[in-house]
Design a protein around this motif. Structure first.
Motif, PDB file in Angstrom:
ATOM      1  N   VAL A   1       6.384 -17.019 -48.396  1.00 48.16           N
ATOM      2  CA  VAL A   1       5.984 -17.611 -49.676  1.00 48.16           C
ATOM      3  C   VAL A   1       6.916 -17.129 -50.786  1.00 48.16           C
ATOM      4  O   VAL A   1       7.384 -17.910 -51.625  1.00 48.16           O
ATOM      5  N   LYS A   2       7.216 -15.823 -50.793  1.00 49.38           N
ATOM      6  CA  LYS A   2       8.101 -15.270 -51.827  1.00 49.38           C
ATOM      7  C   LYS A   2       9.527 -15.778 -51.660  1.00 49.38           C
ATOM      8  O   LYS A   2      10.221 -16.008 -52.650  1.00 49.38           O
ATOM      9  N   ASP A   3       9.971 -15.950 -50.412  1.00 48.33           N
ATOM     10  CA  ASP A   3      11.315 -16.492 -50.172  1.00 48.33           C
ATOM     11  C   ASP A   3      11.432 -17.924 -50.694  1.00 48.33           C
ATOM     12  O   ASP A   3      12.487 -18.323 -51.201  1.00 48.33           O
ATOM     13  N   ILE A   4      10.359 -18.695 -50.578  1.00 46.43           N
ATOM     14  CA  ILE A   4      10.335 -20.078 -51.070  1.00 46.43           C
ATOM     15  C   ILE A   4      10.383 -20.106 -52.590  1.00 46.43           C
ATOM     16  O   ILE A   4      10.911 -21.028 -53.196  1.00 46.43           O
TER      17      ILE A   4
ATOM     18  N   PRO B   1       8.096 -24.439 -54.532  1.00 46.88           N
ATOM     19  CA  PRO B   1       8.162 -23.366 -55.535  1.00 46.88           C
ATOM     20  C   PRO B   1       7.080 -23.414 -56.614  1.00 46.88           C
ATOM     21  O   PRO B   1       6.646 -22.363 -57.091  1.00 46.88           O
ATOM     22  N   LYS B   2       6.634 -24.614 -56.985  1.00 42.77           N
ATOM     23  CA  LYS B   2       5.634 -24.704 -58.052  1.00 42.77           C
ATOM     24  C   LYS B   2       4.196 -24.510 -57.556  1.00 42.77           C
ATOM     25  O   LYS B   2       3.253 -24.553 -58.351  1.00 42.77           O
ATOM     26  N   ASP B   3       4.037 -24.292 -56.263  1.00 43.55           N
ATOM     27  CA  ASP B   3       2.705 -24.116 -55.695  1.00 43.55           C
ATOM     28  C   ASP B   3       2.226 -22.669 -55.841  1.00 43.55           C
ATOM     29  O   ASP B   3       3.029 -21.748 -56.026  1.00 43.55           O
ATOM     30  N   VAL B   4       0.918 -22.494 -55.727  1.00 47.45           N
ATOM     31  CA  VAL B   4       0.292 -21.173 -55.719  1.00 47.45           C
ATOM     32  C   VAL B   4      -0.315 -20.946 -54.345  1.00 47.45           C
ATOM     33  O   VAL B   4      -1.024 -21.802 -53.822  1.00 47.45           O
ATOM     34  N   VAL B   5      -0.017 -19.798 -53.756  1.00 47.06           N
ATOM     35  CA  VAL B   5      -0.584 -19.425 -52.461  1.00 47.06           C
ATOM     36  C   VAL B   5      -1.481 -18.209 -52.659  1.00 47.06           C
ATOM     37  O   VAL B   5      -1.044 -17.202 -53.229  1.00 47.06           O
ATOM     38  N   ILE B   6      -2.726 -18.327 -52.199  1.00 46.34           N
ATOM     39  CA  ILE B   6      -3.694 -17.239 -52.348  1.00 46.34           C
ATOM     40  C   ILE B   6      -3.999 -16.665 -50.976  1.00 46.34           C
ATOM     41  O   ILE B   6      -4.486 -17.360 -50.091  1.00 46.34           O
TER      42      ILE B   6
ATOM     43  N   ALA C   1       0.754 -11.027 -43.877  1.00 41.94           N
ATOM     44  CA  ALA C   1       1.836 -10.351 -44.595  1.00 41.94           C
ATOM     45  C   ALA C   1       3.170 -11.055 -44.357  1.00 41.94           C
ATOM     46  O   ALA C   1       3.978 -11.228 -45.282  1.00 41.94           O
ATOM     47  N   ASP C   2       3.408 -11.485 -43.105  1.00 37.98           N
ATOM     48  CA  ASP C   2       4.650 -12.206 -42.793  1.00 37.98           C
ATOM     49  C   ASP C   2       4.705 -13.536 -43.539  1.00 37.98           C
ATOM     50  O   ASP C   2       5.762 -13.931 -44.062  1.00 37.98           O
ATOM     51  N   LEU C   3       3.570 -14.232 -43.604  1.00 37.35           N
ATOM     52  CA  LEU C   3       3.508 -15.497 -44.349  1.00 37.35           C
ATOM     53  C   LEU C   3       3.722 -15.249 -45.839  1.00 37.35           C
ATOM     54  O   LEU C   3       4.351 -16.055 -46.529  1.00 37.35           O
ATOM     55  N   GLY C   4       3.198 -14.136 -46.330  1.00 38.31           N
ATOM     56  CA  GLY C   4       3.394 -13.795 -47.733  1.00 38.31           C
ATOM     57  C   GLY C   4       4.859 -13.631 -48.079  1.00 38.31           C
ATOM     58  O   GLY C   4       5.325 -14.069 -49.149  1.00 38.31           O
TER      59      GLY C   4
ATOM     60  N   THR D   1       1.451  -3.840 -48.116  1.00 39.23           N
ATOM     61  CA  THR D   1       2.601  -4.748 -48.007  1.00 39.23           C
ATOM     62  C   THR D   1       2.398  -5.997 -48.866  1.00 39.23           C
ATOM     63  O   THR D   1       3.283  -6.385 -49.642  1.00 39.23           O
ATOM     64  N   LEU D   2       1.238  -6.638 -48.733  1.00 34.50           N
ATOM     65  CA  LEU D   2       0.958  -7.842 -49.522  1.00 34.50           C
ATOM     66  C   LEU D   2       0.806  -7.522 -50.995  1.00 34.50           C
ATOM     67  O   LEU D   2       1.282  -8.262 -51.857  1.00 34.50           O
ATOM     68  N   GLY D   3       0.128  -6.427 -51.294  1.00 30.12           N
ATOM     69  CA  GLY D   3      -0.079  -6.054 -52.690  1.00 30.12           C
ATOM     70  C   GLY D   3       1.227  -5.853 -53.431  1.00 30.12           C
ATOM     71  O   GLY D   3       1.378  -6.259 -54.583  1.00 30.12           O
ATOM     72  N   LYS D   4       2.198  -5.235 -52.765  1.00 32.43           N
ATOM     73  CA  LYS D   4       3.477  -4.918 -53.409  1.00 32.43           C
ATOM     74  C   LYS D   4       4.336  -6.150 -53.668  1.00 32.43           C
ATOM     75  O   LYS D   4       5.097  -6.183 -54.634  1.00 32.43           O
ATOM     76  N   ILE D   5       4.247  -7.155 -52.780  1.00 33.11           N
ATOM     77  CA  ILE D   5       5.124  -8.319 -52.948  1.00 33.11           C
ATOM     78  C   ILE D   5       4.474  -9.443 -53.755  1.00 33.11           C
ATOM     79  O   ILE D   5       5.128 -10.425 -54.094  1.00 33.11           O
ATOM     80  N   SER D   6       3.200  -9.302 -54.076  1.00 36.54           N
ATOM     81  CA  SER D   6       2.466 -10.377 -54.759  1.00 36.54           C
ATOM     82  C   SER D   6       2.807 -10.441 -56.243  1.00 36.54           C
ATOM     83  O   SER D   6       3.068  -9.421 -56.882  1.00 36.54           O
TER      84      SER D   6
END
Length: 204
Positions: A110-113, A87-92, A104-107, A127-132
């Motif tokens: 990442v949000k679920d984590i 949870p404390k990590d950053v994914v780019i 997009a699926d990996l993104g 899709t990615l823009g909206k969930i980021s």
């Protein structure tokens, strides 16, 4: 492939000029607050993970390499030695269209984590823009733009003869942008050229 007589290379020069013009256009449209937020998240992160598909993946790796030179704990998603995201990590994520299915699926994972997701894209409403948590928008042409507009057909007709293929504009723009982020981080962290060189691989 048939042998072709090389011309005066007009398309080389025109393509380079188009890329420069696109960069200048993007610079004028950058969201400075989004850049600040991106920098803040990276600098205060436990670890940074980068990901992208195809040539965007190569841009992600290049950015990850520079973060490593700055002393950050950084990993490339998909590599065999990459650990679990926390949870404390950053994914780019790097994705011109923001719709590349694998990324997009990996993104979404990442949000679920509960980790921070930063996406560098040309499409904020993707899709990615909206969930980021942060969508860093670089308004460049992606390969999907060309496909949607009948890129191959127009190329055959000669209408796109001077345009670099597929997502080149976005990939080059994202590479320049992320290298510029590194330049800002060097200033913010007070890192020296000697420190960066000391972390460069010595077993090539």
């Amino acid at each position: 492939m048939n042998k072709t007589q090389v011309s005066d290379c007009e398309d080389v020069l025109l393509s380079m000029k188009m890329i420069v013009e696109n960069l200048n256009d993007v610079i004028d449209k950058l969201d400075i607050e989004a850049i600040k937020a991106m920098l803040q998240k990276i600098i205060n992160s436990d670890r940074v993970f980068v990901m992208g598909a195809g040539r965007s993946g190569l841009v992600a790796k290049a950015f990850g390499m520079r973060l490593m030179h700055l002393g950050f704990s950084v990993y490339v998603v998909g590599e065999t030695t990459t650990p679990a995201v926390r949870p404390k990590d950053v994914v780019i994520a790097i994705s011109g269209s923001g719709e590349t299915r694998s990324i997009a699926d990996l993104g979404k994972i990442v949000k679920d984590i509960g980790s921070t997701l930063i996406t560098v894209t040309s499409k904020k409403e993707s899709t990615l823009g909206k969930i980021s948590d942060i969508a860093m928008v670089l308004p460049s042409k992606s390969k999907n733009d060309h496909d949607a507009g009948g890129y191959l057909e127009k190329s055959m007709r000669g209408e796109y003869r001077n345009i670099p293929p597929l997502g080149t504009s976005f990939e080059i723009t994202s590479m320049v942008f992320l290298d510029s982020i590194i330049a800002e981080m060097i200033t913010l962290t007070g890192a020296s050229e000697a420190e960066l060189k000391a972390r460069h691989t010595n077993i090539e």
